[in-house]
Design a protein around this motif. Structure first.
Motif, PDB file in Angstrom:
ATOM      1  N   THR A  84      -7.345   2.401   0.309  1.00  0.00           N
ATOM      2  CA  THR A  84      -8.673   3.058   0.681  1.00  0.00           C
ATOM      3  C   THR A  84      -8.377   4.140   2.019  1.00  0.00           C
ATOM      4  OG1 THR A  84      -9.155   1.022   1.850  1.00  0.00           O
ATOM      5  CG2 THR A  84     -10.311   1.499  -0.216  1.00  0.00           C
ATOM      6  N   ALA A 131     -12.421  -4.184   4.208  1.00  0.00           N
ATOM      7  CA  ALA A 131     -11.148  -4.675   3.827  1.00  0.00           C
ATOM      8  C   ALA A 131     -10.250  -5.005   4.759  1.00  0.00           C
ATOM      9  CB  ALA A 131     -10.505  -3.798   2.521  1.00  0.00           C
ATOM     10  N   TYR A 141      -6.933  -8.108  -0.314  1.00  0.00           N
ATOM     11  CA  TYR A 141      -7.648  -7.299   0.798  1.00  0.00           C
ATOM     12  C   TYR A 141      -6.799  -6.247   1.548  1.00  0.00           C
ATOM     13  CZ  TYR A 141     -11.812  -9.786   0.143  1.00  0.00           C
ATOM     14  OH  TYR A 141     -13.199 -10.338  -0.299  1.00  0.00           O
ATOM     15  N   LEU A 155      -5.810  -3.467  -0.547  1.00  0.00           N
ATOM     16  CA  LEU A 155      -7.128  -2.672  -0.932  1.00  0.00           C
ATOM     17  C   LEU A 155      -7.580  -1.706   0.528  1.00  0.00           C
ATOM     18  CD1 LEU A 155      -9.553  -1.849  -2.265  1.00  0.00           C
ATOM     19  CD2 LEU A 155     -10.762  -3.540  -1.441  1.00  0.00           C
TER      20      LEU A 155
END
Length: 300
Positions: free
Chosen positions: A169, A86, A162, A165
């Motif tokens: 994460t 990502a 992205y 994300l």
């Protein structure tokens, strides 16, 4: 926790942030040798896994309880494979400055997740420090040359998606760490997670011939910014709350900017200098707030 342990925690996380700050310059050196971002991410995970395998072979830290294997698999798939992918996708769609800004939404994610799952409090000082950190990262990443990202329309919905994300994460590193680092060493976690992440990246990688300089950059990424950084990060996370650690770790873009200035002559500009000052102030605010809290709770 004693004041000495707490101070050591901040020192370890600052060391990890400094080592992580070398990722951009080392990756750029690899890109200049013809490697793609996903190939760099794959070799960083693979070579890092080899280093942790050597570590656990010497120290005897292989064992993971069967009940915890699903969590380790999740960590490797999401926090290595998906996170690396990502972030590189954000760089591809929006550029490095957009990717850096969105990656360091992580302290906000960590504050929310730690409140929901770890029972950490969300006081005014923490919220202020997280806000200052986000503003500081924005300044460091967008000034002076990063402002072109705004003018060129690089903040597309896909790039933002992205990027968020990647921030989420990345934030899960802290939540997972607080859950499992009391049971396992950093090496035990990464010797399982990194190969899973590398295998998740493998189908999307196009491999190229590599020069000596490329292998040197990849090896340094694995040794300095993966093996060394994660050991330091885990040592710090054992001693700090997840939200505090995530704020301190945002010192990384300041290091990256200073290295870029020393290596390539890239300037921070007034906006970048202001952003760096805000990040440093947020870190000091966290340290001061914890010291005052500990003092007020001490027996009198």
């Amino acid at each position: 926790m004693t004041p000495v342990e707490s101070k050591a925690g901040y020192a370890y996380v600052l060391l990890a942030a400094t080592l992580w700050g070398m990722i951009g310059p080392l990756a750029l050196l690899a890109f200049q040798q013809g490697l793609t971002p996903l190939e760099v991410a794959f070799w960083r995970a693979t070579l890092g896994a080899l280093l942790f395998m050597i570590h656990v072979s010497i120290c005897g830290q292989w064992q993971v309880h069967r009940a915890d294997l699903p969590a380790f698999f999740f960590f490797g798939l999401v926090c290595v494979g998906l996170f690396y992918g990502a972030f590189q996708k954000t760089v591809d769609l929006g550029g490095a400055s957009v990717a850096a800004v969105l990656l360091y939404t992580a302290p906000a994610w960590v504050a929310l997740l730690a409140w929901l799952f770890l029972g950490e409090t969300l006081g005014r000082i923490k919220i202020l420090a997280v806000g200052l950190t986000l503003l500081g990262v924005l300044g460091v990443s967008l000034g002076p040359d990063g402002m072109t990202a705004l003018r060129d329309g690089l903040w597309s919905p896909a790039a933002v998606g992205y990027g968020l994300l990647s921030g989420l994460t990345y934030a899960l590193y802290y939540i997972f760490g607080k859950r499992y680092l009391n049971k396992y060493s950093a090496a035990t976690v990464m010797v399982v997670a990194l190969p899973i992440g590398a295998m998740a990246l493998y189908p999307f990688v196009t491999f190229h011939e590599k020069t000596f300089v490329a292998w040197t950059a990849l090896s340094a990424l694995a040794l300095v910014s993966t093996y060394g950084a994660f050991l330091a990060y885990c040592a710090g996370l054992r001693r700090l709350e997840a939200t505090r650690a995530s704020v301190v770790a945002t010192f990384e873009p300041v290091v990256a900017a200073l290295v870029a200035f020393a290596w390539w002559g890239e300037r921070l500009g007034y906006l970048g200098i202001l952003g760096a000052a805000l990040i440093i102030f947020a870190v000091l605010l966290m340290v001061r707030a914890e010291s005052e809290t500990r003092s007020s709770c001490a027996p009198r």
